[in-house]
Motif scaffolding. Structure first.
Motif, PDB file in Angstrom:
ATOM      1  N   GLU A  51      31.796  28.555  48.904  1.00 24.49           N
ATOM      2  CA  GLU A  51      31.045  28.032  50.058  1.00 24.49           C
ATOM      3  C   GLU A  51      30.078  26.941  49.615  1.00 24.49           C
ATOM      4  OE1 GLU A  51      31.200  28.584  53.241  1.00 24.49           O
ATOM      5  OE2 GLU A  51      32.518  30.343  53.393  1.00 24.49           O
ATOM      6  N   THR A  52      29.330  27.205  48.557  1.00 22.62           N
ATOM      7  CA  THR A  52      28.333  26.250  48.069  1.00 22.62           C
ATOM      8  C   THR A  52      28.977  24.938  47.640  1.00 22.62           C
ATOM      9  OG1 THR A  52      26.928  28.073  47.313  1.00 22.62           O
ATOM     10  CG2 THR A  52      26.493  25.894  46.372  1.00 22.62           C
ATOM     11  N   ALA A  53      30.166  25.031  47.026  1.00 21.89           N
ATOM     12  CA  ALA A  53      30.864  23.838  46.545  1.00 21.89           C
ATOM     13  C   ALA A  53      31.599  23.097  47.656  1.00 21.89           C
ATOM     14  CB  ALA A  53      31.852  24.228  45.451  1.00 21.89           C
ATOM     15  N   GLY A  54      31.612  23.662  48.873  1.00 22.47           N
ATOM     16  CA  GLY A  54      32.327  23.032  49.977  1.00 22.47           C
ATOM     17  C   GLY A  54      33.830  23.131  49.844  1.00 22.47           C
ATOM     18  N   LEU A  55      34.301  24.169  49.142  1.00 24.59           N
ATOM     19  CA  LEU A  55      35.729  24.323  48.898  1.00 24.59           C
ATOM     20  C   LEU A  55      36.312  25.573  49.557  1.00 24.59           C
ATOM     21  CD1 LEU A  55      35.779  23.359  45.095  1.00 24.59           C
ATOM     22  CD2 LEU A  55      36.770  22.020  46.984  1.00 24.59           C
ATOM     23  N   ALA A  56      35.540  26.233  50.399  1.00 22.88           N
ATOM     24  CA  ALA A  56      35.988  27.500  50.983  1.00 22.88           C
ATOM     25  C   ALA A  56      37.223  27.334  51.866  1.00 22.88           C
ATOM     26  CB  ALA A  56      34.855  28.125  51.801  1.00 22.88           C
ATOM     27  N   ASP A  57      37.511  26.121  52.318  1.00 25.06           N
ATOM     28  CA  ASP A  57      38.705  25.905  53.141  1.00 25.06           C
ATOM     29  C   ASP A  57      39.975  25.890  52.295  1.00 25.06           C
ATOM     30  OD1 ASP A  57      37.791  23.508  51.944  1.00 25.06           O
ATOM     31  OD2 ASP A  57      38.909  22.287  53.382  1.00 25.06           O
ATOM     32  N   ARG A  58      39.814  25.696  50.958  1.00 24.79           N
ATOM     33  CA  ARG A  58      40.995  25.639  50.085  1.00 24.79           C
ATOM     34  C   ARG A  58      40.972  26.657  48.955  1.00 24.79           C
ATOM     35  NH1 ARG A  58      41.714  21.412  47.107  1.00 24.79           N
ATOM     36  NH2 ARG A  58      39.765  20.307  47.436  1.00 24.79           N
ATOM     37  N   VAL A  59      39.871  27.361  48.804  1.00 24.55           N
ATOM     38  CA  VAL A  59      39.766  28.372  47.747  1.00 24.55           C
ATOM     39  C   VAL A  59      39.313  29.688  48.368  1.00 24.55           C
ATOM     40  CG1 VAL A  59      38.733  28.982  45.536  1.00 24.55           C
ATOM     41  CG2 VAL A  59      39.147  26.576  46.077  1.00 24.55           C
ATOM     42  N   ARG A  60      40.084  30.740  48.154  1.00 29.13           N
ATOM     43  CA  ARG A  60      39.768  32.050  48.720  1.00 29.13           C
ATOM     44  C   ARG A  60      39.847  33.107  47.620  1.00 29.13           C
ATOM     45  NH1 ARG A  60      43.690  32.243  51.710  1.00 29.13           N
ATOM     46  NH2 ARG A  60      44.998  33.991  51.039  1.00 29.13           N
ATOM     47  N   PHE A  61      38.880  33.996  47.610  1.00 30.85           N
ATOM     48  CA  PHE A  61      38.845  35.057  46.603  1.00 30.85           C
ATOM     49  C   PHE A  61      38.981  36.416  47.295  1.00 30.85           C
ATOM     50  CE2 PHE A  61      36.416  31.513  44.784  1.00 30.85           C
ATOM     51  CZ  PHE A  61      37.133  31.326  43.602  1.00 30.85           C
ATOM     52  N   GLU A  62      39.894  37.231  46.777  1.00 36.83           N
ATOM     53  CA  GLU A  62      40.178  38.517  47.399  1.00 36.83           C
ATOM     54  C   GLU A  62      40.001  39.657  46.405  1.00 36.83           C
ATOM     55  OE1 GLU A  62      44.144  38.261  48.889  1.00 36.83           O
ATOM     56  OE2 GLU A  62      43.669  36.713  50.377  1.00 36.83           O
ATOM     57  N   LEU A  63      39.508  40.777  46.909  1.00 42.22           N
ATOM     58  CA  LEU A  63      39.395  42.004  46.116  1.00 42.22           C
ATOM     59  C   LEU A  63      40.740  42.720  46.242  1.00 42.22           C
ATOM     60  CD1 LEU A  63      37.261  43.595  44.456  1.00 42.22           C
ATOM     61  CD2 LEU A  63      36.789  44.894  46.541  1.00 42.22           C
ATOM     62  N   LYS A  64      41.610  42.482  45.283  1.00 44.64           N
ATOM     63  CA  LYS A  64      42.987  42.952  45.438  1.00 44.64           C
ATOM     64  C   LYS A  64      43.655  43.122  44.076  1.00 44.64           C
ATOM     65  CE  LYS A  64      45.431  41.296  48.830  1.00 44.64           C
ATOM     66  NZ  LYS A  64      46.232  40.392  49.697  1.00 44.64           N
ATOM     67  N   ASP A  65      44.473  44.145  43.948  1.00 48.16           N
ATOM     68  CA  ASP A  65      45.325  44.339  42.783  1.00 48.16           C
ATOM     69  C   ASP A  65      46.455  43.305  42.838  1.00 48.16           C
ATOM     70  OD1 ASP A  65      47.558  45.497  41.105  1.00 48.16           O
ATOM     71  OD2 ASP A  65      46.108  47.140  40.870  1.00 48.16           O
ATOM     72  N   TYR A  66      46.759  42.671  41.712  1.00 47.62           N
ATOM     73  CA  TYR A  66      47.808  41.642  41.712  1.00 47.62           C
ATOM     74  C   TYR A  66      49.143  42.191  42.209  1.00 47.62           C
ATOM     75  CZ  TYR A  66      50.157  43.601  37.601  1.00 47.62           C
ATOM     76  OH  TYR A  66      50.854  44.421  36.749  1.00 47.62           O
ATOM     77  N   ARG A  67      49.349  43.493  42.065  1.00 48.02           N
ATOM     78  CA  ARG A  67      50.603  44.092  42.496  1.00 48.02           C
ATOM     79  C   ARG A  67      50.743  44.118  44.015  1.00 48.02           C
ATOM     80  NH1 ARG A  67      49.690  48.730  37.971  1.00 48.02           N
ATOM     81  NH2 ARG A  67      47.555  48.275  38.668  1.00 48.02           N
ATOM     82  N   ASP A  68      49.619  43.889  44.710  1.00 53.86           N
ATOM     83  CA  ASP A  68      49.640  43.884  46.176  1.00 53.86           C
ATOM     84  C   ASP A  68      49.698  42.476  46.752  1.00 53.86           C
ATOM     85  OD1 ASP A  68      49.515  46.671  46.349  1.00 53.86           O
ATOM     86  OD2 ASP A  68      47.323  46.662  46.178  1.00 53.86           O
ATOM     87  N   VAL A  69      49.733  41.463  45.904  1.00 57.56           N
ATOM     88  CA  VAL A  69      49.814  40.079  46.381  1.00 57.56           C
ATOM     89  C   VAL A  69      51.220  39.818  46.919  1.00 57.56           C
ATOM     90  CG1 VAL A  69      49.703  37.643  45.705  1.00 57.56           C
ATOM     91  CG2 VAL A  69      48.060  39.285  44.746  1.00 57.56           C
ATOM     92  N   GLU A  70      51.290  39.135  48.042  1.00 60.00           N
ATOM     93  CA  GLU A  70      52.577  38.804  48.646  1.00 60.00           C
ATOM     94  C   GLU A  70      52.683  37.302  48.872  1.00 60.00           C
ATOM     95  OE1 GLU A  70      52.856  41.117  52.202  1.00 60.00           O
ATOM     96  OE2 GLU A  70      53.143  43.018  51.137  1.00 60.00           O
ATOM     97  N   GLY A  71      53.887  36.819  49.086  1.00 66.00           N
ATOM     98  CA  GLY A  71      54.108  35.410  49.347  1.00 66.00           C
ATOM     99  C   GLY A  71      54.663  34.701  48.125  1.00 66.00           C
ATOM    100  N   ARG A  72      54.674  33.375  48.173  1.00 68.62           N
ATOM    101  CA  ARG A  72      55.161  32.547  47.077  1.00 68.62           C
ATOM    102  C   ARG A  72      54.072  31.570  46.661  1.00 68.62           C
ATOM    103  NH1 ARG A  72      60.647  32.119  45.454  1.00 68.62           N
ATOM    104  NH2 ARG A  72      61.548  34.185  45.817  1.00 68.62           N
ATOM    105  N   PHE A  73      53.979  31.318  45.377  1.00 67.57           N
ATOM    106  CA  PHE A  73      52.987  30.402  44.830  1.00 67.57           C
ATOM    107  C   PHE A  73      53.680  29.437  43.868  1.00 67.57           C
ATOM    108  CE2 PHE A  73      50.767  34.181  46.130  1.00 67.57           C
ATOM    109  CZ  PHE A  73      49.610  33.695  46.708  1.00 67.57           C
TER     110      PHE A  73
END
Length: 413
Positions: free
Chosen positions: A217-239
Motif C-alpha cells: 500500500e505504501t509503495a503504491g503497488l497494491a493493485d499489482r502486488v498481493r500477499f496472502e496467508l496461505k500454504d503453497y499447496r493451496d495455491v491455484e491457477g497458472r503463473f
C-alpha cells in the motif's frame, strides 16, 4: 570427567580446547595448530550429555550459562573450533551409532504437513517484526545476500540478490508471478517496481503477511502486488514465473515430490521457476537437533542429490544452476554484528536466555557456511528445455539493465 574426556581426545584434531570442569580441574585436549579455546562447565551432567547429544547439549548449556568461555575465549572461538573438528566428532563410535539411529526418524523430524507447517513457521517467523528489525537490513530480507564487491553494505548486497533473482526470471509485461514464502515482501515489491507484472506472495506467517501488505500500500503497488496467508499447496491457477527464496528448507525431504509436482502444475510449458535454497555438499543427513528444537522445527537443508532425483521424477528441466558459497557466511556475520549492537533491546523484548539462543544460532550458522558443508543454490526450472535463453549471458546483461532502472525506483535502497 569421563566419558567426555575420552570423546574430546578423539574430537580435537585441530586446535586446542581447555576444559575447566565443575570442580575447577583443567583438562587440555590438543591437536595440530588451530583455534584455542578455554571453556568452563559448571554442571556435572554435561560430562555425559555432551557425549550422547553434543550439538543439543552444547547449545542448551550456553543458553543456560552452564557452559561459558574464559581467558579471552568467546562463543565464536568455540564454534569455530567445533566446526573445524566436526568430521572427527562424527567418526567417534558412539556418534556414528547415534547418527544411524536418528536417520531412521528423519521423516518424523522433517514433517511439514498442512497445519503443522504453519505451526513450524509461526515458531520462528512470528516472533515479532520489531525483533527482526534489530538485525536485518532495512528492507527486512531474511536470506543469503549476494556480495558482488568487498566492503558492500548488507543493504547493497541484499539488493544485489534481488537483482540476480530477477535477471533469472525473464520477466515480460503482463506476466503473473508467484512468490512462495514471500517473507516481508521486498522481492515481490522489487519485481513489480521493475517490470509491469502482477505478483502474488504467499506466506504462513501472519506477521509477515500483515507488514508486506502494508508495504505494498505504501509503495503504491497494491493493485499489482498481493500477499496472502496461505500454504503453497493451496495455491491455484497458472503463473508465468515462480520464485521461492529461503522457503524450500522448510519443506522436508519427504514432501519434495509434493513441492515439485505443485511447481509443475502451476507453470505453463514456457514458464520458469527460480528456487533459492540452502543446501549442502555432503551426503544426505539431518538438521542439528538444537536447531530443530529451538529455531527451525521441521527444517532441513538438503544434499543436492536429494533434490535432483525428485526434480527428475517430476519431469522438470534444470535450465540453470548457480552456487553462492561464502555469501551466506558474510550475511550472517553482518546479522550478528547488528544483533550484538542491539543486544540490550533483544533482552528487553525477551530475556537473556533468548539472546544467548540467538547468538548461538547466528554464529553456528555462519560457521557452517564458512568452514562446514553448507552452501546456497539457485536452481532455475522449467517444463521445457528452451524456456530460458540457451546462452547464459542474459543473466549478466539483465543485471546491468536493472542497475540503471533502479536509479529511478521509489523503493528504498
Amino acid at each position: 570427567m569421563f566419558p567426555l574426556s575420552h570423546m574430546m581426545k578423539s574430537f580435537i584434531r585441530k586446535g586446542c580446547l581447555t576444559v575447566i570442569d565443575a570442580e575447577g580441574k583443567r583438562h587440555v585436549f590438543k591437536g595440530t595448530p588451530g583455534p584455542q579455546v578455554t571453556m568452563r562447565l559448571t554442571d556435572r551432567k554435561l560430562y555425559r550429555t555432551l557425549v550422547f547429544n553434543a550439538e543439543l547439549a552444547a547449545g542448551e548449556a550456553y543458553m543456560d550459562g552452564t557452559m561459558r568461555f574464559e581467558e579471552g575465549s568467546t562463543l565464536r572461538d568455540f564454534l569455530t573450533l567445533f566446526s573445524v573438528n566436526r568430521l572427527s566428532l562424527g567418526s567417534y563410535p558412539i556418534q556414528k551409532v547415534l547418527r544411524a539411529i536418528k536417520m531412521r526418524f528423519r521423516k518424523r523430524q522433517q514433517s511439514n504437513r498442512k497445519g503443522q507447517a504453519q505451526q513450524n513457521v509461526a515458531h520462528h517467523y512470528d516472533l515479532g517484526n520489531e525483533f527482526y528489525r534489530l538485525f536485518l537490513d532495512e528492507n527486512m530480507l531474511y536470506s543469503c545476500a549476494y556480495f558482488r564487491e568487498p566492503g558492500e553494505t548488507l543493504e547493497q548486497a541484499q539488493r544485489n540478490k534481488l537483482r540476480l533473482l530477477a535477471s533469472k526470471l525473464g520477466l515480460k509485461p503482463g506476466m503473473k508471478v508467484l512468490d512462495i514464502g514471500c517473507g516481508w515482501g521486498d522481492l515481490a515489491l522489487y519485481l513489480a517496481a521493475l517490470e509491469d507484472v502482477d505478483v502474488v506472495g504467499v506466506t504462513l506467517s501472519s506477521e509477515q503477511q500483515a507488514l508486506a501488505s502494508q508495504r505494498a500500500e505504501t509503495a503504491g503497488l497494491a493493485d499489482r502486488v498481493r500477499f496472502e496467508l496461505k500454504d503453497y499447496r493451496d495455491v491455484e491457477g497458472r503463473f508465468d514465473r515462480i520464485v521461492s527464496v529461503g522457503m524450500f528448507e522448510h519443506v522436508g525431504v519427504h514432501h519434495y515430490d509434493e513441492f515439485f509436482k505443485k511447481l509443475n502444475a502451476l507453470m505453463p510449458d514456457d514458464g520458469l521457476a527460480v528456487l533459492h535454497s540452502i543446501g549442502h555438499m555432503s551426503p544426505p543427513g539431518m538438521a542439528s537437533p538444537w536447531l530443530r528444537k529451538y529455531i527451525f522445527p521441521g527444517a532441513y537443508s538438503p544434499a543436492l542429490s536429494e533434490v535432483f532425483e525428485v526434480v527428475e521424477r517430476n519431469s522438470l528441466w534444470v535450465t540453470d544452476l548457480e552456487f553462492l558459497r561464502v555469501h551466506y557466511a558474510t550475511t550472517l556475520a553482518h546479522w550478528t554484528d547488528r544483533f550484538e549492537a542491539n543486544r540490550d533491546k533483544v533482552i528487553a523484548l525477551y530475556d537473556e536466555r533468548f539472546a544467548r539462543m540467538w547468538e548461538f544460532y547466528l554464529i553456528s550458522a555462519e560457521m557452517m557456511f564458512r568452514t562446514g558443508s553448507q552452501l546456497v543454490f539457485h536452481m532455475q526450472l522449467s517444463r521445457s528445455r528452451d524456456a530460458a535463453p540457451i546462452v547464459r549471458d542474459y543473466i549478466t546483461d539483465k543485471q546491468r539493465d536493472y542497475i540503471e532502472q533502479e536509479k529511478t525506483l521509489s523503493l528504498s535502497v
